[in-house]
Design an enzyme around this catalytic site. Structure first.
Site, PDB file in Angstrom:
ATOM      1  N   ARG A 112      95.729  54.791  44.858  1.00 21.57           N
ATOM      2  CA  ARG A 112      97.066  55.308  45.461  1.00 21.57           C
ATOM      3  C   ARG A 112      97.082  56.648  45.846  1.00 21.57           C
ATOM      4  NH1 ARG A 112     100.768  52.566  41.311  1.00 21.57           N
ATOM      5  NH2 ARG A 112      98.846  52.578  40.127  1.00 21.57           N
TER       6      ARG A 112
ATOM      7  N   GLY B  37      90.335  54.567  35.340  1.00 22.44           N
ATOM      8  CA  GLY B  37      90.762  54.215  36.576  1.00 22.44           C
ATOM      9  C   GLY B  37      90.359  54.886  37.789  1.00 22.44           C
TER      10      GLY B  37
ATOM     11  N   ARG C 272      85.464  91.153  45.972  1.00 22.30           N
ATOM     12  CA  ARG C 272      84.938  89.811  45.921  1.00 22.30           C
ATOM     13  C   ARG C 272      84.158  89.849  44.418  1.00 22.30           C
ATOM     14  NH1 ARG C 272      81.123  90.051  50.888  1.00 22.30           N
ATOM     15  NH2 ARG C 272      80.090  88.220  49.838  1.00 22.30           N
TER      16      ARG C 272
ATOM     17  N   ASN D 193     108.463  52.931  29.837  1.00 22.13           N
ATOM     18  CA  ASN D 193     107.319  53.068  28.830  1.00 22.13           C
ATOM     19  C   ASN D 193     106.532  54.528  29.780  1.00 22.13           C
ATOM     20  OD1 ASN D 193     104.807  53.402  27.429  1.00 22.13           O
ATOM     21  ND2 ASN D 193     104.121  51.672  28.601  1.00 22.13           N
TER      22      ASN D 193
ATOM     23  N   GLN E 277      83.993  52.295  30.124  1.00 20.55           N
ATOM     24  CA  GLN E 277      84.576  50.936  30.597  1.00 20.55           C
ATOM     25  C   GLN E 277      84.019  50.419  31.758  1.00 20.55           C
ATOM     26  OE1 GLN E 277      88.744  50.944  31.846  1.00 20.55           O
ATOM     27  NE2 GLN E 277      89.255  49.051  31.173  1.00 20.55           N
TER      28      GLN E 277
END
Ligand code: UD1
Ligand code: CA
Length: 466
Positions: free
Chosen positions: A15, A11, A332, A169, A72
């Site tokens: 949002r 996905g 550093r 769920n 996918q």
């Protein structure tokens, strides 16, 4: 029985309102999908397939060869996503765990307990559920009058009665592998979102007379699915608590756990004390009996036993046992301190190694340098390592002494025991045991201070008159 896992990570995560793909957003310094992958591996998975789509290359580049991947191409829903793994896993016998890449807090011990329930009951599916006071946004677990799980209904497809159900769920499941792929072939997209829902498989099993179990977790954090930054912040808070608690149990003192930020993979020895405002990141390893903070920011570094780091930044560096850093030091990348070194206030080190017992106590820059043992670098002394185009190395032998405000113009080498007097600008090597002095001789002009003041005062008054 063989245990496999499918992680859903295709996905985009609209949002999140982000350029970064959702499952790569970090919780406690580690991408969410990284947490999930570690968890399924720890739980039992022998074969793990990650379903990728949005940001496929970035997700694969991050996870590397820890998993197998299936693309996918179009995100047609969680059921469609799982189905993409059929080519790889379809012929396997065993149990398949399915986890969403956006539930970073699910725990391995919970998945193990689910697998146990799943195999002892011979269920076709076992769902990880939780009870939320506010279940908005999650799929609801609908049970029959006998208490058995009947189906899962997504928020957008809920009737008012279904929406009132508090059991949700979590998106983590165990399936009988063969039965999973058989049921997925029956899933349709006739719902509010027009998607192929993985959750429909539950109803399909029940209608076919299969058993479905629910394993309800009391740890609500495990159930958080991160769809937006509000949930991301919540997940971060829960993960921080969990990590801090682990260190407390292992013998680390946190003076104020709420203001201590320790990333997921950091290791800390016992009897180390961490003061507030400390941030420990990446692959950092802290030894035993250290005092870290207040306000230490340490990334991908190693700190030896008994060391202290106060009000300082340390990045990709090594600090030896019993060494002291800070306040206000900046180590550093490539800084390496031996045993019992001291780096004091306003000192910057970069790509510089110091032998045991060496000290740079105040206001120095030491870059691209190899410094021996028991060297003292005085206040304000610096290595001049850069000509605007090239970097040059400074070498300083054991027991050398560099006076205050010395400039070491690299490339340059001070031999063992060399002594450079304060204020010198050193452009040539100093042999072992020699004293170098490279500064103007002092001249005192008798009474001249008053003369120069009188002259300046007169100038100012003339200017005022016009
Ligand atoms: C899903 C569940 C919901 C559950 C919630 C728990 C479904 C239909 N719903 O809802 O019951 O309460 O998780 O957090 O499963 N993904 C793909 N390909 C797709 C769609 C999604 O890989 O085509 C991935 C996403 O990247 C994400 C996961 O699957 O990691 C879950 O998808 P998401 O859209 O977040 O599902 P939810 O609406 O949260
Ligand atoms: Ca989700």
């Amino acid at each position: 029985m063989k245990v496999m896992a499918i992680v859903l990570a295709a996905g985009q995560g609209k949002r999140m309102k982000s350029k970064l793909y959702k499952v790569l957003h970090q919780v406690a310094g580690k991408p969410m999908v990284g947490h999930v992958l570690n968890t399924v591996k720890e739980a039992a998975s022998e074969r793990t397939v990650v379903i990728v789509g949005h940001g496929a290359e970035a997700v694969q580049a991050y996870l590397g060869d820890q998993a197998e991947y299936v693309l996918q191409e179009q995100q047609l829903g969680t059921g469609h996503a799982v189905r993409q793994a059929e080519g790889l896993l379809g012929s396997e016998e065993g149990t398949t765990i399915v986890v969403c890449g956006d539930t970073p807090l699910v725990r391995a011990e919970t998945i193990r307990a689910m697998i146990e329930l799943h195999s002892s009951t011979g269920a076709a599916a076992t769902v990880l559920t939780a009870s939320f006071d506010n279940p908005t946004g999650y799929g609801r677990v609908i049970r029959g009058t006998d208490g058995a799980v009947e189906r899962i209904v997504e928020q957008k497809d809920c009737s008012p009665e279904e929406a009132a159900v508090k059991e949700i769920n979590t998106g983590t499941y165990c399936f009988d592998n063969k039965k999973l792929f058989a049921a997925l072939a029956e899933v349709k997209s006739d719902n509010a979102q027009g998607e192929y829902y993985l959750t429909d498989v539950i109803g399909i099993f029940r209608r076919a007379g299969e058993s479905v179990q629910a394993y309800c977790t009391n740890d609500l954090a495990e159930a958080i699915g991160v769809n937006d930054r509000v949930a991301l912040a919540e997940a971060e808070g829960y993960m921080r608590e969990r990590i801090n608690r682990k260190h407390l149990i292992e013998g680390v003192t946190l003076i104020d756990a709420a203001s201590t930020y320790i990333e997921a993979d950091v290791r800390i020895g016992s009897d180390t004390i961490i003061y507030p405002g400390t941030v420990l990141r990446g692959e950092t390893v802290i030894g035993e009996d250290c005092v870290i903070g207040p306000n230490a920011d340490i990334s991908d570094s190693t700190v030896g036993n008994g060391a202290t780091v106060k009000y300082s930044v340390v990045d990709k560096s090594e600090i030896g046992n019993e060494s002291a850093v800070g306040p206000y030091a900046n180590l550093r990348p490539g800084s390496k301190l031996g045993v019992g070194c001291k780096i004091g206030d306003f000192v910057e080190l970069k790509n510089a190694s110091l032998g045991d017992g060496s000290k740079v106590s105040h206001l120095s820059y030491v870059g691209d340098a190899k410094v021996g043992k028991d060297v003292n670098i005085g206040c304000g002394a610096i290595t001049v390592n850069y000509d605007g185009y090239n970097k040059f190395v400074t070498e300083i032998g054991d027991n050398a002494f560099v006076g205050s405000n010395v400039n070491l113009i690299a490339p340059v080498k001070l031999g063992d025991g060399a002594y450079v007097v304060a204020g010198s600008t050193i452009t040539h090597d100093v042999p072992s045991g020699d004293l170098a002095i490279a500064r103007e001789r002092q001249v005192n002009k008798s009474g001249y201070a008053d003369k120069i003041r009188a002259r300046a005062k007169a100038k100012k008054e003339n200017a005022k008159k016009g």
